[in-house]
Design a protein around this motif. Structure first.
Motif, PDB file in Angstrom:
ATOM      1  N   SER A   1      21.128  -1.897  -9.306  1.00  0.00           N
ATOM      2  CA  SER A   1      20.921  -2.708  -8.105  1.00  0.00           C
ATOM      3  C   SER A   1      20.226  -1.941  -6.988  1.00  0.00           C
ATOM      4  O   SER A   1      19.607  -2.541  -6.113  1.00  0.00           O
ATOM      5  N   VAL A   2      20.291  -0.598  -7.015  1.00  0.00           N
ATOM      6  CA  VAL A   2      19.689   0.194  -5.941  1.00  0.00           C
ATOM      7  C   VAL A   2      18.164   0.167  -5.991  1.00  0.00           C
ATOM      8  O   VAL A   2      17.508   0.485  -4.996  1.00  0.00           O
ATOM      9  N   ILE A   3      17.577  -0.191  -7.148  1.00  0.00           N
ATOM     10  CA  ILE A   3      16.119  -0.190  -7.232  1.00  0.00           C
ATOM     11  C   ILE A   3      15.527  -1.595  -7.051  1.00  0.00           C
ATOM     12  O   ILE A   3      14.340  -1.785  -7.213  1.00  0.00           O
ATOM     13  N   ILE A   4      16.365  -2.551  -6.719  1.00  0.00           N
ATOM     14  CA  ILE A   4      15.876  -3.904  -6.482  1.00  0.00           C
ATOM     15  C   ILE A   4      15.132  -3.953  -5.149  1.00  0.00           C
ATOM     16  O   ILE A   4      15.625  -3.460  -4.133  1.00  0.00           O
ATOM     17  N   ILE A   5      13.928  -4.534  -5.184  1.00  0.00           N
ATOM     18  CA  ILE A   5      13.156  -4.727  -3.953  1.00  0.00           C
ATOM     19  C   ILE A   5      13.492  -6.113  -3.398  1.00  0.00           C
ATOM     20  O   ILE A   5      13.250  -7.116  -4.070  1.00  0.00           O
ATOM     21  N   PRO A   6      14.076  -6.178  -2.203  1.00  0.00           N
ATOM     22  CA  PRO A   6      14.485  -7.471  -1.642  1.00  0.00           C
ATOM     23  C   PRO A   6      13.296  -8.422  -1.459  1.00  0.00           C
ATOM     24  O   PRO A   6      12.134  -7.983  -1.356  1.00  0.00           O
TER      25      PRO A   6
ATOM     26  N   ALA B   1       3.612   2.642  10.270  1.00  0.00           N
ATOM     27  CA  ALA B   1       4.536   2.968   9.177  1.00  0.00           C
ATOM     28  C   ALA B   1       5.985   2.871   9.651  1.00  0.00           C
ATOM     29  O   ALA B   1       6.843   2.299   8.964  1.00  0.00           O
ATOM     30  N   TYR B   2       6.287   3.410  10.850  1.00  0.00           N
ATOM     31  CA  TYR B   2       7.654   3.380  11.366  1.00  0.00           C
ATOM     32  C   TYR B   2       8.105   1.958  11.671  1.00  0.00           C
ATOM     33  O   TYR B   2       9.264   1.596  11.449  1.00  0.00           O
ATOM     34  N   ALA B   3       7.195   1.138  12.188  1.00  0.00           N
ATOM     35  CA  ALA B   3       7.530  -0.267  12.451  1.00  0.00           C
ATOM     36  C   ALA B   3       7.827  -0.992  11.140  1.00  0.00           C
ATOM     37  O   ALA B   3       8.724  -1.838  11.070  1.00  0.00           O
ATOM     38  N   SER B   4       7.087  -0.637  10.099  1.00  0.00           N
ATOM     39  CA  SER B   4       7.317  -1.241   8.783  1.00  0.00           C
ATOM     40  C   SER B   4       8.675  -0.816   8.230  1.00  0.00           C
ATOM     41  O   SER B   4       9.380  -1.619   7.604  1.00  0.00           O
ATOM     42  N   VAL B   5       9.054   0.447   8.474  1.00  0.00           N
ATOM     43  CA  VAL B   5      10.374   0.924   8.055  1.00  0.00           C
ATOM     44  C   VAL B   5      11.463   0.121   8.754  1.00  0.00           C
ATOM     45  O   VAL B   5      12.465  -0.271   8.147  1.00  0.00           O
ATOM     46  N   ARG B   6      11.243  -0.137  10.048  1.00  0.00           N
ATOM     47  CA  ARG B   6      12.223  -0.927  10.818  1.00  0.00           C
ATOM     48  C   ARG B   6      12.362  -2.333  10.226  1.00  0.00           C
ATOM     49  O   ARG B   6      13.474  -2.851  10.084  1.00  0.00           O
ATOM     50  N   LYS B   7      11.235  -2.935   9.867  1.00  0.00           N
ATOM     51  CA  LYS B   7      11.263  -4.263   9.252  1.00  0.00           C
ATOM     52  C   LYS B   7      11.981  -4.213   7.907  1.00  0.00           C
ATOM     53  O   LYS B   7      12.783  -5.108   7.576  1.00  0.00           O
ATOM     54  N   LEU B   8      11.711  -3.172   7.132  1.00  0.00           N
ATOM     55  CA  LEU B   8      12.357  -3.035   5.824  1.00  0.00           C
ATOM     56  C   LEU B   8      13.865  -2.841   5.956  1.00  0.00           C
ATOM     57  O   LEU B   8      14.629  -3.239   5.073  1.00  0.00           O
ATOM     58  N   SER B   9      14.287  -2.226   7.074  1.00  0.00           N
ATOM     59  CA  SER B   9      15.725  -2.078   7.296  1.00  0.00           C
ATOM     60  C   SER B   9      16.377  -3.438   7.512  1.00  0.00           C
ATOM     61  O   SER B   9      17.496  -3.677   7.070  1.00  0.00           O
ATOM     62  N   TYR B  10      15.671  -4.353   8.190  1.00  0.00           N
ATOM     63  CA  TYR B  10      16.175  -5.714   8.367  1.00  0.00           C
ATOM     64  C   TYR B  10      16.259  -6.443   7.027  1.00  0.00           C
ATOM     65  O   TYR B  10      17.121  -7.292   6.824  1.00  0.00           O
ATOM     66  N   LEU B  11      15.340  -6.109   6.131  1.00  0.00           N
ATOM     67  CA  LEU B  11      15.309  -6.746   4.815  1.00  0.00           C
ATOM     68  C   LEU B  11      16.247  -6.066   3.820  1.00  0.00           C
ATOM     69  O   LEU B  11      16.290  -6.443   2.650  1.00  0.00           O
ATOM     70  N   LYS B  12      16.978  -5.046   4.291  1.00  0.00           N
ATOM     71  CA  LYS B  12      17.973  -4.330   3.471  1.00  0.00           C
ATOM     72  C   LYS B  12      17.340  -3.617   2.276  1.00  0.00           C
ATOM     73  O   LYS B  12      17.921  -3.559   1.183  1.00  0.00           O
ATOM     74  N   CYS B  13      16.149  -3.062   2.485  1.00  0.00           N
ATOM     75  CA  CYS B  13      15.490  -2.307   1.418  1.00  0.00           C
ATOM     76  C   CYS B  13      16.021  -0.872   1.416  1.00  0.00           C
ATOM     77  O   CYS B  13      16.101  -0.228   2.468  1.00  0.00           O
ATOM     78  N   ASN B  14      16.380  -0.372   0.251  1.00  0.00           N
ATOM     79  CA  ASN B  14      16.930   0.971   0.116  1.00  0.00           C
ATOM     80  C   ASN B  14      15.956   2.025   0.643  1.00  0.00           C
ATOM     81  O   ASN B  14      14.770   2.019   0.318  1.00  0.00           O
TER      82      ASN B  14
END
Length: 307
Positions: free
Chosen positions: A68-73, A173-186
């Motif tokens: 489950s850790v490698i699932i891309i939301p 890149a950092y803004a994209s990381v922030r967005k990915l954190s909202y999407l619960k991406c590992n």
């Protein structure tokens, strides 16, 4: 209890960001010490080490927690690609500059990233930019011009221009990381995807223009990769725990680290215009931080009264 949790997350974000700043400053030192090698080749080996470390961590998680850790939301793939492209621009621009200009100049221009993070966070996530932070972004941009020193001498201006574009790429890149954190991406998946993507971009150039390396050069690039991985994990954790408008000011500790390393290891002293540019950019970062902190506190008070 919720406020205490938020403060705890912010403190963790600050500590992670300072660690990231130290690791990235040390990475730049090892990149510079690796000598006369193409910046693309340096970027490849830096990313290769980071990839192996991230891959090891990811497979460790798979053993412990399952597949489950490698699932891309859902919806995350687009921002993984955007983060990878922007991050690659950031790395190539920064590495090109490190070998050609004062280490602290390359660092401060790369540290335009927090300002661009605010802008891109508004575009990507919808996080609002108040008038004062917007003014800080504009003035900081003007301060960067003092360091870039625009001229008709393209060869002389290219390294500083590359460093500036590296800052733009890092901000996206950092803004994209922030967005990915909202999407619960590992977080490990984010680093793994970025490292693999950036390595792939380097391969065509490496096939045609590979420079043989000595053992010392390989060792320096391995150390650079280890520091880069430490920086990547730290910055990813930082923006996972707290939004850019609460912690981004602490990213500027990298300038202090870079000036110390640059002076003692390479005898580098920034010129007057560059120092003035540093002052302007850091002053705007501090002003933005103070304003944002007060604004957030007043909002919390209003929410508490309303509740």
């Amino acid at each position: 209890m919720e406020k205490l949790h938020n403060k705890s997350d912010t403190t963790k974000g600050i500590l992670f960001l300072i660690c990231s700043a130290f690791f990235f400053a040390l990475m730049a030192v090892f990149v510079k010490l690796s000598g006369d090698i193409s910046f693309v080749q340096k970027a490849f080996f830096r990313n290769a080490v980071a990839f192996l470390i991230a891959a090891g961590g990811t497979f460790g998680d798979i053993r412990a927690k399952g597949k489950s850790v490698i699932i891309i939301p859902k919806g995350a793939l687009l921002f993984l690609i955007l983060r990878a492209i922007a991050g690659s621009v950031g790395i190539f621009g920064n590495f090109y500059a490190i070998d050609r200009i004062v280490l602290a100049d390359a660092t401060i221009l790369n540290k335009m990233a927090p300002f661009f993070t605010l802008i891109f966070s508004f575009i990507i996530i919808g996080e609002k930019i108040k008038p004062i932070p917007l003014i800080c972004v504009i003035v900081a941009f003007l301060g960067s011009i003092l360091i870039v020193k625009p001229s008709f001498n393209f060869t002389q201006m290219l390294p500083t221009g590359a460093a500036f574009m590296g800052g733009v790429g890092a901000g996206l890149a950092y803004a994209s990381v922030r967005k990915l954190s909202y999407l619960k991406c590992n977080g490990k998946i984010i680093i793994l995807f970025f490292s693999a993507f950036s390595m792939t971009l380097s391969v065509p150039y490496m096939i045609v223009n590979f420079n043989p390396m000595s053992f010392f050069q390989i060792l320096m690039l391995v150390f650079a990769g280890i520091c880069a991985a430490g920086g990547q994990f730290s910055v990813t954790a930082a923006y996972y725990h707290a939004p850019p408008n609460k912690i981004s000011i602490y990213d500027y500790t990298q300038i202090l680290f870079s000036m110390i390393f640059g002076f003692f290891l390479f005898g580098q002293i920034p010129d007057f215009l560059s120092l003035t540019g540093y002052f302007v950019i850091i002053a705007m970062a501090v002003l933005n931080f103070i304003y944002t902190k007060k604004h957030c506190e007043s909002e919390n008070v209003s929410v508490s009264v309303g509740d």
